[in-house]
Design a protein around this motif. Sequence first.
Motif, PDB file in Angstrom:
ATOM      1  N   VAL A  77       0.822  -1.211   0.000  1.00 35.77           N
ATOM      2  CA  VAL A  77       0.000   0.000   0.000  1.00 35.77           C
ATOM      3  C   VAL A  77       0.856   1.261   0.000  1.00 35.77           C
ATOM      4  CG1 VAL A  77      -1.648   1.345   1.363  1.00 35.77           C
ATOM      5  CG2 VAL A  77      -2.046  -1.073   0.981  1.00 35.77           C
ATOM      6  N   THR A  78       1.943   1.268   0.755  1.00 36.12           N
ATOM      7  CA  THR A  78       2.775   2.479   0.816  1.00 36.12           C
ATOM      8  C   THR A  78       3.322   2.852  -0.552  1.00 36.12           C
ATOM      9  OG1 THR A  78       4.654   1.106   1.481  1.00 36.12           O
ATOM     10  CG2 THR A  78       3.445   2.226   3.233  1.00 36.12           C
ATOM     11  N   GLU A  79       3.781   1.866  -1.313  1.00 30.39           N
ATOM     12  CA  GLU A  79       4.293   2.121  -2.664  1.00 30.39           C
ATOM     13  C   GLU A  79       3.171   2.526  -3.608  1.00 30.39           C
ATOM     14  OE1 GLU A  79       6.571  -1.174  -4.142  1.00 30.39           O
ATOM     15  OE2 GLU A  79       7.905  -1.160  -2.396  1.00 30.39           O
ATOM     16  N   VAL A 137      -5.830   4.620  -0.239  1.00 32.22           N
ATOM     17  CA  VAL A 137      -5.424   3.470  -1.042  1.00 32.22           C
ATOM     18  C   VAL A 137      -5.759   2.178  -0.298  1.00 32.22           C
ATOM     19  CG1 VAL A 137      -3.456   2.226  -2.049  1.00 32.22           C
ATOM     20  CG2 VAL A 137      -3.630   4.703  -2.302  1.00 32.22           C
ATOM     21  N   SER A 138      -5.477   2.144   0.989  1.00 29.09           N
ATOM     22  CA  SER A 138      -5.770   0.966   1.796  1.00 29.09           C
ATOM     23  C   SER A 138      -7.265   0.631   1.751  1.00 29.09           C
ATOM     24  CB  SER A 138      -5.320   1.203   3.238  1.00 29.09           C
ATOM     25  OG  SER A 138      -5.548   0.062   4.011  1.00 29.09           O
ATOM     26  N   ALA A 192       0.429   4.093  -2.866  1.00 34.49           N
ATOM     27  CA  ALA A 192       0.060   5.469  -2.536  1.00 34.49           C
ATOM     28  C   ALA A 192       1.039   6.456  -3.164  1.00 34.49           C
ATOM     29  CB  ALA A 192       0.002   5.651  -1.024  1.00 34.49           C
ATOM     30  N   ALA A 193       2.327   6.149  -3.102  1.00 34.21           N
ATOM     31  CA  ALA A 193       3.343   7.042  -3.667  1.00 34.21           C
ATOM     32  C   ALA A 193       3.238   7.108  -5.194  1.00 34.21           C
ATOM     33  CB  ALA A 193       4.736   6.585  -3.244  1.00 34.21           C
ATOM     34  N   GLU A 195      -3.443   9.410  -0.649  1.00 36.08           N
ATOM     35  CA  GLU A 195      -3.142   9.146   0.759  1.00 36.08           C
ATOM     36  C   GLU A 195      -3.125   7.637   0.983  1.00 36.08           C
ATOM     37  OE1 GLU A 195      -2.440  11.282   3.261  1.00 36.08           O
ATOM     38  OE2 GLU A 195      -2.467  12.907   1.777  1.00 36.08           O
ATOM     39  N   GLN A 196      -2.228   7.187   1.847  1.00 36.71           N
ATOM     40  CA  GLN A 196      -2.101   5.765   2.135  1.00 36.71           C
ATOM     41  C   GLN A 196      -3.409   5.178   2.672  1.00 36.71           C
ATOM     42  OE1 GLN A 196       1.380   4.695   4.384  1.00 36.71           O
ATOM     43  NE2 GLN A 196       0.531   2.722   4.955  1.00 36.71           N
ATOM     44  N   SER A 197      -4.109   5.916   3.530  1.00 40.26           N
ATOM     45  CA  SER A 197      -5.366   5.402   4.099  1.00 40.26           C
ATOM     46  C   SER A 197      -6.427   5.227   3.011  1.00 40.26           C
ATOM     47  CB  SER A 197      -5.876   6.326   5.202  1.00 40.26           C
ATOM     48  OG  SER A 197      -6.141   7.613   4.685  1.00 40.26           O
ATOM     49  N   ARG A 224       4.270  -6.791   6.084  1.00 47.74           N
ATOM     50  CA  ARG A 224       3.513  -6.034   5.099  1.00 47.74           C
ATOM     51  C   ARG A 224       2.787  -6.965   4.130  1.00 47.74           C
ATOM     52  NH1 ARG A 224       7.561  -3.512   0.640  1.00 47.74           N
ATOM     53  NH2 ARG A 224       8.362  -5.487  -0.098  1.00 47.74           N
TER      54      ARG A 224
END
Length: 155
Positions: free
Chosen positions: A88-90, A102-103, A92-93, A98-100, A123
């Motif tokens: 998710v972090t990648e 995307v999650s 989002a970038a 925002e990461q939330s 992860r």
Amino acid sequence: MSGYPENVSRLAFDETGYHFPYEADGGRDVLAAAVLRSPSDAGGTPVRSACAALDETTAATVAATLQALATPSRLLILTTLRQAPHPVTELAAVIGMEQSAVSHQVRLLRALGLVTGPRDGRRVVYRLYDEHVAQLLDQAVHHIEHLRLGIHAPG
């Protein structure tokens, strides 16, 4: 099966387009759809997938899947995962969200069987569920390109 009428079975799809009975696979996500089974199919005989008239349950399942594709953010996620698996972090970038957010979107896509997320340590690395999802994306893009270019099917 919980939540399904007695004459409905959860079925998965293999690469030939045949349906086969869904079985739990060690907790992994398994793409499954509700398809009305005839009494003669009660033994799990493969049923050829066809774009004929749909029963109500299948129509609802297909509609939910297509609704998931009706959001640009989900399409960005799916097309990014079409290129390579990402946590998710990648995602989002890469997508610029925002990461939330995307999650949240990935959770919905996972529930619909469009993505899978095997755990890698602490992860979760998401990927498209299978080639069918990639083909669905490709066909949607090709259709839009044909419309843009004015290419019409004969008939």
